[in-house]
Design a protein around this motif. Structure first.
Motif, short mmCIF file in Angstrom:
data_model
loop_
_atom_site.label_atom_id
_atom_site.label_comp_id
_atom_site.label_asym_id
_atom_site.label_seq_id
_atom_site.Cartn_x
_atom_site.Cartn_y
_atom_site.Cartn_z
N GLY A 10 -17.57 62.34 6.34
CA GLY A 10 -17.93 62.55 7.74
C GLY A 10 -19.37 63.03 7.78
N THR A 11 -20.25 62.08 8.12
CA THR A 11 -21.69 62.38 8.01
C THR A 11 -22.36 62.18 9.37
N GLY A 12 -21.99 63.05 10.31
CA GLY A 12 -22.59 62.98 11.65
C GLY A 12 -23.75 63.96 11.75
N SER A 13 -23.84 64.69 12.88
CA SER A 13 -24.97 65.60 13.09
C SER A 13 -25.07 66.64 11.97
N MET A 14 -23.95 67.34 11.73
CA MET A 14 -24.01 68.46 10.79
C MET A 14 -24.04 67.96 9.35
N GLY A 15 -23.21 66.96 9.05
CA GLY A 15 -23.21 66.40 7.68
C GLY A 15 -24.58 65.86 7.32
N THR A 36 -18.49 57.56 6.65
CA THR A 36 -18.50 57.67 8.12
C THR A 36 -17.28 56.91 8.63
N LYS A 37 -17.12 56.90 9.93
CA LYS A 37 -16.03 56.10 10.49
C LYS A 37 -16.52 54.67 10.68
N THR A 38 -17.70 54.55 11.28
CA THR A 38 -18.19 53.21 11.65
C THR A 38 -19.12 52.62 10.58
N GLU A 39 -19.00 51.29 10.44
CA GLU A 39 -19.81 50.58 9.44
C GLU A 39 -21.31 50.70 9.76
N ALA A 61 -12.19 54.73 1.91
CA ALA A 61 -13.57 55.22 1.73
C ALA A 61 -13.61 56.69 1.31
N ASN A 62 -12.84 57.55 2.00
CA ASN A 62 -12.94 58.98 1.72
C ASN A 62 -12.50 59.31 0.29
N ALA A 63 -11.36 58.75 -0.12
CA ALA A 63 -10.86 59.02 -1.47
C ALA A 63 -11.80 58.44 -2.52
N ILE A 74 -16.86 68.45 4.05
CA ILE A 74 -16.10 67.75 5.08
C ILE A 74 -16.76 68.01 6.44
N GLY A 75 -17.27 66.93 7.03
CA GLY A 75 -18.00 67.06 8.31
C GLY A 75 -17.37 66.26 9.43
N VAL A 76 -16.03 66.12 9.39
CA VAL A 76 -15.35 65.45 10.51
C VAL A 76 -15.00 66.51 11.56
N LYS A 77 -14.53 66.06 12.70
CA LYS A 77 -14.16 66.99 13.78
C LYS A 77 -12.93 67.82 13.35
N PRO A 78 -12.81 69.03 13.90
CA PRO A 78 -11.71 69.90 13.46
C PRO A 78 -10.33 69.23 13.53
N TYR A 79 -10.06 68.44 14.59
CA TYR A 79 -8.72 67.87 14.71
C TYR A 79 -8.43 66.82 13.62
N GLN A 80 -9.48 66.37 12.90
CA GLN A 80 -9.29 65.34 11.87
C GLN A 80 -9.15 65.93 10.47
N ILE A 81 -9.37 67.25 10.35
CA ILE A 81 -9.45 67.85 9.01
C ILE A 81 -8.17 67.64 8.19
N SER A 100 -15.24 72.91 4.09
CA SER A 100 -15.11 72.45 5.48
C SER A 100 -16.19 73.09 6.35
N MET A 101 -16.69 72.31 7.31
CA MET A 101 -17.63 72.88 8.28
C MET A 101 -16.94 73.01 9.65
N ALA A 102 -15.63 72.75 9.68
CA ALA A 102 -14.93 72.65 10.97
C ALA A 102 -14.69 74.01 11.61
N ALA A 103 -15.01 74.10 12.88
CA ALA A 103 -14.74 75.32 13.64
C ALA A 103 -13.22 75.49 13.78
N GLY A 104 -12.75 76.71 13.56
CA GLY A 104 -11.36 77.04 13.90
C GLY A 104 -10.31 76.63 12.88
N ASN A 126 -25.08 76.27 11.78
CA ASN A 126 -25.53 76.09 13.17
C ASN A 126 -26.62 75.00 13.22
N THR A 127 -26.90 74.52 14.43
CA THR A 127 -27.74 73.32 14.54
C THR A 127 -29.20 73.50 14.07
N PRO A 128 -29.78 74.69 14.03
CA PRO A 128 -31.13 74.75 13.44
C PRO A 128 -31.15 74.28 11.98
N1 LIG Z 1 -22.69 70.35 15.66
C1 LIG Z 1 -22.61 71.69 15.58
O1 LIG Z 1 -23.30 72.48 16.22
C2 LIG Z 1 -21.62 72.30 14.60
C3 LIG Z 1 -21.77 73.65 14.26
C4 LIG Z 1 -20.88 74.20 13.36
C5 LIG Z 1 -19.85 73.44 12.85
N2 LIG Z 1 -19.71 72.13 13.22
C6 LIG Z 1 -18.58 71.36 12.68
O2 LIG Z 1 -19.07 70.23 11.97
C7 LIG Z 1 -18.11 69.19 12.07
C8 LIG Z 1 -18.83 67.92 12.47
O3 LIG Z 1 -19.47 68.10 13.72
P1 LIG Z 1 -20.65 67.12 14.15
O4 LIG Z 1 -21.25 67.73 15.35
O5 LIG Z 1 -21.48 66.79 12.98
O6 LIG Z 1 -19.78 65.83 14.57
P2 LIG Z 1 -20.24 64.30 14.61
O7 LIG Z 1 -21.71 64.18 14.77
O8 LIG Z 1 -19.33 63.61 15.58
O9 LIG Z 1 -19.88 63.78 13.14
C9 LIG Z 1 -18.58 63.42 12.72
C10 LIG Z 1 -18.71 62.46 11.56
O10 LIG Z 1 -17.42 62.14 11.06
C11 LIG Z 1 -17.31 60.73 10.89
N3 LIG Z 1 -15.92 60.40 10.90
C12 LIG Z 1 -15.03 60.32 11.95
N4 LIG Z 1 -13.79 60.04 11.49
C13 LIG Z 1 -13.89 59.94 10.14
C14 LIG Z 1 -12.95 59.68 9.10
N5 LIG Z 1 -11.65 59.46 9.35
N6 LIG Z 1 -13.40 59.65 7.83
C15 LIG Z 1 -14.71 59.87 7.53
N7 LIG Z 1 -15.64 60.12 8.47
C16 LIG Z 1 -15.22 60.16 9.76
C17 LIG Z 1 -18.15 60.17 12.01
O11 LIG Z 1 -18.48 58.81 11.74
P3 LIG Z 1 -19.19 57.88 12.87
O12 LIG Z 1 -20.54 58.50 13.11
O13 LIG Z 1 -19.28 56.55 12.22
O14 LIG Z 1 -18.31 57.94 14.08
C18 LIG Z 1 -19.36 61.10 11.92
O15 LIG Z 1 -20.18 60.69 10.86
C19 LIG Z 1 -17.07 69.63 13.08
O16 LIG Z 1 -15.88 69.98 12.41
C20 LIG Z 1 -17.67 70.83 13.76
O17 LIG Z 1 -16.68 71.81 14.12
C21 LIG Z 1 -20.58 71.54 14.06
#
Ligand SMILES: NC(=O)c1ccc[n+]([C@@H]2O[C@H](COP(=O)([O-])OP(=O)(O)OC[C@H]3O[C@@H](n4cnc5c(N)ncnc54)[C@H](OP(=O)(O)O)[C@@H]3O)[C@@H](O)[C@H]2O)c1
Length: 274
Positions: A10-15, A36-39, A61-63, A74-81, A100-104, A126-128
């Protein structure tokens, strides 16, 4: 640290922020993998020379990416952990450090799935971190080794500072620094609005407020003085600044901060118990 294989699941904003920080710190690209989820997102990472796979085109992919990693972030949303950890169960090395970086999501929830992996770590960045100036709270399971905690700390030090804390403090840390950027931005919004109400253009109000904020933080860092002392230096008795501070004290700004923090901690507990 330099020779550890690191997988980002899970390589979104935080990853991406942590991944980019590692690259900037000189960690070899060849030792980093990501999912990631999307290609489209995986291709964007491959275009940058990172080995990446997407769940939508490679269901394992993950395994596959985490299989031989020393550190798994692990940088997916908390509900996916829990689903993602279930995918990794039995597929990752016994000594892999799972972060894990997931809140909660509590360490006990992770450990219940990964019952053969002692090195389980929960973080709150945090985002900085996106600009290398994050602060990350890090809590480790009691079964985690000191080496695992040191490796996880070093990883987040690539994007700022790290505070190792007991898990019982993570909700409070989350309210102070995880949500911290929102406190700061909300204050900037109010400050700019009142400047505009005094007749400054939006552009000028932004300059006045943001330059004052950036300069004041830099002064705080460079002098090493306490904020109360620096405040005293710009507050002449009977002057205008004194009136500003007195007005904020009368409005109980401290009480508003305390109430806000307590509300966030209470909400974190509600989420954890839901
Ligand atoms: N952003 C913050 O301020 C912040 C602060 C502290 C903690 N966190 C924690 O960091 C985590 C990620 O947050 P974020 O803001 O980075 O979210 P995000 O930008 O939505 O990133 C989520 C990533 O997970 C990927 N993903 C979704 N389903 C997946 C799966 N089944 N297998 C592998 N990858 C998958 C997404 O891929 P696609 O991009 O292809 O959809 C995306 O790369 C959360 O748990 C959040 O609680 C975030």
């Amino acid at each position: 640290m330099d020779n550890l294989r690191i997988a980002f699941i899970g390589t979104g904003s935080m990853g991406s922020a942590v991944l980019d920080g590692l690259l900037a710190a000189g960690h070899p690209k060849s030792l980093i993998s990501a999912t990631t989820k999307t290609e489209a997102k995986a291709k964007a990472l491959r275009d940058r020379g990172i080995s990446a796979l997407a769940g939508e085109t490679s269901p394992d992919a993950n395994a596959l990416m985490a299989g031989d990693a020393d550190l798994i972030v692990i940088g997916v949303k908390p509900y996916q952990i829990v689903d993602v950890l279930t995918e990794l169960k039995g597929e990752i090395g016994k000594n892999a450090v799972v972060i894990s970086m997931a809140a909660g999501i509590q360490l006990s929830t992770m450990a219940a799935v990964l019952d053969e992996n002692p090195n389980i770590i929960r973080t709150m960045p945090n985002t900085p971190a996106l600009v290398g100036k994050g602060v990350t709270g890090l809590a480790a399971a009691s079964s985690a080794s000191q080496d695992a905690i040191a490796a996880a700390s070093a990883l987040f030090e690539a994007v700022g500072s790290v505070l190792v804390i007991p898990e019982s403090q993570i909700d409070a840390l989350s309210a102070v620094s995880g949500s911290g950027p929102a406190w700061v931005y909300y204050i900037i919004e109010q400050w700019e609005k009142v400047a505009i109400a005094q007749g400054f253009s939006e552009q000028d109000a932004k300059l006045l407020v943001r330059q004052t904020l950036a300069g004041s933080v830099e002064l705080l860092e460079s002098t090493g003085e306490e904020p109360s002392e620096l405040r005293r230096k710009v507050t002449s008795p009977g002057g205008t600044t004194e009136r500003i501070i007195a007005t904020m004290q009368q409005a109980d700004l401290h009480g508003i901060f305390a109430q806000s923090l307590n509300a966030a901690v209470a909400r974190a507990r509600e989420i954890a118990n839901s």
